[in-house]
Design a protein around this motif. Structure first.
Motif, PDB file in Angstrom:
ATOM      1  N   MET A   1      67.653   2.656 -12.936  1.00 43.12           N
ATOM      2  CA  MET A   1      68.691   3.134 -13.850  1.00 43.12           C
ATOM      3  C   MET A   1      70.080   2.915 -13.254  1.00 43.12           C
ATOM      4  SD  MET A   1      69.512   4.541 -16.708  1.00 43.12           S
ATOM      5  CE  MET A   1      70.853   5.451 -17.466  1.00 43.12           C
ATOM      6  N   LYS A   2      70.218   3.229 -11.930  1.00 48.86           N
ATOM      7  CA  LYS A   2      71.522   3.087 -11.287  1.00 48.86           C
ATOM      8  C   LYS A   2      71.957   1.630 -11.224  1.00 48.86           C
ATOM      9  CE  LYS A   2      71.291   7.269  -8.439  1.00 48.86           C
ATOM     10  NZ  LYS A   2      71.320   7.813  -7.052  1.00 48.86           N
ATOM     11  N   LYS A   3      70.984   0.705 -11.069  1.00 50.25           N
ATOM     12  CA  LYS A   3      71.338  -0.706 -10.978  1.00 50.25           C
ATOM     13  C   LYS A   3      71.947  -1.222 -12.270  1.00 50.25           C
ATOM     14  CE  LYS A   3      67.771  -1.860  -7.548  1.00 50.25           C
ATOM     15  NZ  LYS A   3      66.585  -2.701  -7.265  1.00 50.25           N
ATOM     16  N   HIS A   4      71.521  -0.679 -13.391  1.00 49.05           N
ATOM     17  CA  HIS A   4      72.002  -1.142 -14.691  1.00 49.05           C
ATOM     18  C   HIS A   4      72.969  -0.148 -15.342  1.00 49.05           C
ATOM     19  CE1 HIS A   4      68.993  -4.306 -14.442  1.00 49.05           C
ATOM     20  NE2 HIS A   4      68.060  -3.400 -14.212  1.00 49.05           N
ATOM     21  N   LEU A   5      73.525   0.745 -14.521  1.00 46.62           N
ATOM     22  CA  LEU A   5      74.420   1.760 -15.066  1.00 46.62           C
ATOM     23  C   LEU A   5      75.661   1.131 -15.687  1.00 46.62           C
ATOM     24  CD1 LEU A   5      75.029   4.777 -15.426  1.00 46.62           C
ATOM     25  CD2 LEU A   5      76.097   4.751 -13.160  1.00 46.62           C
ATOM     26  N   TRP A   6      76.170   0.058 -15.062  1.00 44.92           N
ATOM     27  CA  TRP A   6      77.388  -0.573 -15.577  1.00 44.92           C
ATOM     28  C   TRP A   6      77.163  -1.145 -16.977  1.00 44.92           C
ATOM     29  CZ3 TRP A   6      77.468  -5.796 -16.777  1.00 44.92           C
ATOM     30  CH2 TRP A   6      76.393  -6.555 -16.304  1.00 44.92           C
ATOM     31  N   ILE A   7      75.929  -1.587 -17.258  1.00 42.58           N
ATOM     32  CA  ILE A   7      75.631  -2.110 -18.601  1.00 42.58           C
ATOM     33  C   ILE A   7      75.765  -1.003 -19.637  1.00 42.58           C
ATOM     34  CG2 ILE A   7      73.869  -3.152 -20.058  1.00 42.58           C
ATOM     35  CD1 ILE A   7      72.741  -4.519 -17.592  1.00 42.58           C
ATOM     36  N   TRP A   8      75.212   0.166 -19.320  1.00 44.75           N
ATOM     37  CA  TRP A   8      75.311   1.299 -20.248  1.00 44.75           C
ATOM     38  C   TRP A   8      76.747   1.775 -20.400  1.00 44.75           C
ATOM     39  CZ3 TRP A   8      71.521   2.242 -23.408  1.00 44.75           C
ATOM     40  CH2 TRP A   8      70.222   1.894 -23.048  1.00 44.75           C
ATOM     41  N   GLN A   9      77.530   1.670 -19.338  1.00 46.88           N
ATOM     42  CA  GLN A   9      78.937   2.049 -19.428  1.00 46.88           C
ATOM     43  C   GLN A   9      79.697   1.120 -20.375  1.00 46.88           C
ATOM     44  OE1 GLN A   9      79.910   1.902 -15.252  1.00 46.88           O
ATOM     45  NE2 GLN A   9      79.546   4.091 -14.960  1.00 46.88           N
ATOM     46  N   ILE A  10      79.395  -0.185 -20.302  1.00 44.25           N
ATOM     47  CA  ILE A  10      80.035  -1.138 -21.211  1.00 44.25           C
ATOM     48  C   ILE A  10      79.592  -0.897 -22.649  1.00 44.25           C
ATOM     49  CG2 ILE A  10      80.180  -3.576 -21.833  1.00 44.25           C
ATOM     50  CD1 ILE A  10      80.029  -4.252 -18.870  1.00 44.25           C
ATOM     51  N   VAL A  11      78.301  -0.635 -22.829  1.00 44.93           N
ATOM     52  CA  VAL A  11      77.790  -0.334 -24.168  1.00 44.93           C
ATOM     53  C   VAL A  11      78.477   0.897 -24.743  1.00 44.93           C
ATOM     54  CG1 VAL A  11      75.748   0.418 -25.460  1.00 44.93           C
ATOM     55  CG2 VAL A  11      75.557  -1.438 -23.793  1.00 44.93           C
ATOM     56  N   MET A  12      78.654   1.919 -23.917  1.00 44.35           N
ATOM     57  CA  MET A  12      79.330   3.135 -24.374  1.00 44.35           C
ATOM     58  C   MET A  12      80.778   2.847 -24.756  1.00 44.35           C
ATOM     59  SD  MET A  12      79.851   6.769 -22.376  1.00 44.35           S
ATOM     60  CE  MET A  12      78.068   7.043 -22.331  1.00 44.35           C
ATOM     61  N   LEU A  13      81.451   1.978 -23.972  1.00 42.72           N
ATOM     62  CA  LEU A  13      82.837   1.622 -24.284  1.00 42.72           C
ATOM     63  C   LEU A  13      82.925   0.930 -25.637  1.00 42.72           C
ATOM     64  CD1 LEU A  13      85.796   1.412 -23.348  1.00 42.72           C
ATOM     65  CD2 LEU A  13      85.200  -0.784 -22.288  1.00 42.72           C
ATOM     66  N   PHE A  14      82.041  -0.023 -25.883  1.00 41.59           N
ATOM     67  CA  PHE A  14      82.037  -0.723 -27.169  1.00 41.59           C
ATOM     68  C   PHE A  14      81.694   0.240 -28.309  1.00 41.59           C
ATOM     69  CE2 PHE A  14      81.874  -4.627 -24.666  1.00 41.59           C
ATOM     70  CZ  PHE A  14      82.689  -5.463 -25.406  1.00 41.59           C
ATOM     71  N   ALA A  15      80.796   1.184 -28.053  1.00 44.16           N
ATOM     72  CA  ALA A  15      80.433   2.156 -29.081  1.00 44.16           C
ATOM     73  C   ALA A  15      81.618   3.036 -29.444  1.00 44.16           C
ATOM     74  CB  ALA A  15      79.261   3.015 -28.599  1.00 44.16           C
ATOM     75  N   ILE A  16      82.382   3.448 -28.433  1.00 44.86           N
ATOM     76  CA  ILE A  16      83.563   4.290 -28.685  1.00 44.86           C
ATOM     77  C   ILE A  16      84.596   3.521 -29.503  1.00 44.86           C
ATOM     78  CG2 ILE A  16      85.522   5.434 -27.588  1.00 44.86           C
ATOM     79  CD1 ILE A  16      83.626   6.141 -25.265  1.00 44.86           C
ATOM     80  N   PHE A  17      84.848   2.274 -29.124  1.00 45.96           N
ATOM     81  CA  PHE A  17      85.828   1.476 -29.855  1.00 45.96           C
ATOM     82  C   PHE A  17      85.338   1.172 -31.272  1.00 45.96           C
ATOM     83  CE2 PHE A  17      87.965   0.791 -25.869  1.00 45.96           C
ATOM     84  CZ  PHE A  17      89.266   0.499 -26.234  1.00 45.96           C
ATOM     85  N   GLY A  18      84.037   0.922 -31.397  1.00 43.69           N
ATOM     86  CA  GLY A  18      83.499   0.659 -32.725  1.00 43.69           C
ATOM     87  C   GLY A  18      83.611   1.857 -33.642  1.00 43.69           C
ATOM     88  N   LEU A  19      83.302   3.038 -33.133  1.00 41.82           N
ATOM     89  CA  LEU A  19      83.428   4.256 -33.934  1.00 41.82           C
ATOM     90  C   LEU A  19      84.875   4.529 -34.286  1.00 41.82           C
ATOM     91  CD1 LEU A  19      82.004   6.731 -35.154  1.00 41.82           C
ATOM     92  CD2 LEU A  19      82.336   7.883 -32.947  1.00 41.82           C
ATOM     93  N   TRP A  20      85.760   4.299 -33.325  1.00 42.02           N
ATOM     94  CA  TRP A  20      87.193   4.483 -33.569  1.00 42.02           C
ATOM     95  C   TRP A  20      87.672   3.553 -34.678  1.00 42.02           C
ATOM     96  CZ3 TRP A  20      91.306   3.542 -29.134  1.00 42.02           C
ATOM     97  CH2 TRP A  20      92.582   3.883 -29.610  1.00 42.02           C
ATOM     98  N   GLN A  21      87.271   2.285 -34.593  1.00 39.21           N
ATOM     99  CA  GLN A  21      87.669   1.324 -35.622  1.00 39.21           C
ATOM    100  C   GLN A  21      87.117   1.729 -36.988  1.00 39.21           C
ATOM    101  OE1 GLN A  21      89.671  -1.344 -35.224  1.00 39.21           O
ATOM    102  NE2 GLN A  21      89.489  -1.978 -37.357  1.00 39.21           N
TER     103      GLN A  21
END
Length: 267
Positions: free
Chosen positions: A1-21
């Motif tokens: 999980m820790k090795k791929h944490l950055w992937i989930w962080q990027i996904v969360m960033l895109f999700a936040i921007f998508g919801l905002w848009q």
């Protein structure tokens, strides 16, 4: 999980921007969400337009002179405030008499809301970079000072007594005992100090300047351009993250002797 944490962080960033848009775009907002979708875009901006502003700033070079001014102010405030905090913290930590004498004055100055000093610094130093540097120094100094002071006070008496019994001079105690003890405290404060130096520079620019990212934000706010305001905020945030990353790299290089979290858990 820790090795791929950055992937989930990027996904969360895109999700936040998508919801905002979704929630601020007039053509995408469901009718039951807002009475007037255009008002939502006016108050909260639209991520896509904000990114367009940022792209325009960097492609036509508009942002670079302002970013350079903010970088100068932040770096100068950070370095001067950190050095002053380190020197004064060591001095008062090693001198009980001076510490007792200056303690109420330092406490009073630390309790002062230092942002209100910005207009005074502008009168003293003008609207150039030095008024912003002075404000940043007042924010950085106390963070570093109190950490260094505490680090000196936390030196083990056993280590001091052993070093003294082995014939260590006062200078050797400072170099090999007090400074290493305070180093961890210093770097723990530097992460916060970078942010405070940044805050001092931007607040100073916001209150009165002709250049800087804070100046761009202030101009956009006066024109009720919320997308440009958010663009400036995101540029500043990315800039602060880069500075914090640089401090982390220096910390890891200088504190190679300190065990990492994984090594500590194994012990």
């Amino acid at each position: 999980m820790k090795k791929h944490l950055w992937i989930w962080q990027i996904v969360m960033l895109f999700a936040i921007f998508g919801l905002w848009q979704l929630l601020t775009h007039p053509d995408l907002v469901p009718p039951f969400m807002w009475e007037n979708p255009n008002r939502a875009a006016f108050f909260f901006g639209e991520p896509w337009k904000m990114l367009q502003v940022i792209w325009a700033w960097f492609t036509d070079g508009t942002i670079y002179p302002h970013l350079w001014v903010t970088l100068q102010e932040t770096a100068l405030a950070f370095v001067i405030g950190s050095v002053l905090g380190l020197v004064v913290g060591l001095w008062l930590g090693l001198s009980p008499t001076a510490s007792a004498l200056f303690d109420p004055y330092i406490t009073a100055m630390n309790a002062m809301p230092r942002v209100v000093l910005a207009p005074i610094f502008m009168v003293w130093f003008g609207l150039g970079i030095w008024s912003k540097v002075a404000l940043g120094v007042t924010l950085v100094f106390f963070i570093v000072f109190f950490n260094v002071y505490q680090g000196v006070k936390e030196v083990s008496p056993v280590v001091l007594n052993n070093a003294t019994m082995l014939g260590a001079t006062r200078r050797q105690l400072l170099r090999f005992v007090y400074l290493p003890s305070a180093t961890s405290w210093v770097f723990s404060s530097l992460h916060t100090s970078v942010g405070m130096a940044f805050v001092g520079a931007v607040v100073g620019e916001y209150l009165g300047s002709a250049k800087g990212v804070g100046y761009l934000i202030h101009q956009a706010e006066g024109a009720f351009d919320i997308n440009t305001v958010f663009a400036g905020i995101f540029v500043l945030t990315a800039f602060a993250l880069v500075l914090d990353f640089a401090v982390t790299r220096v910390e890891r290089r200088l504190l190679v002797w300190r065990p990492t979290q994984g090594e500590t858990e194994q012990l």
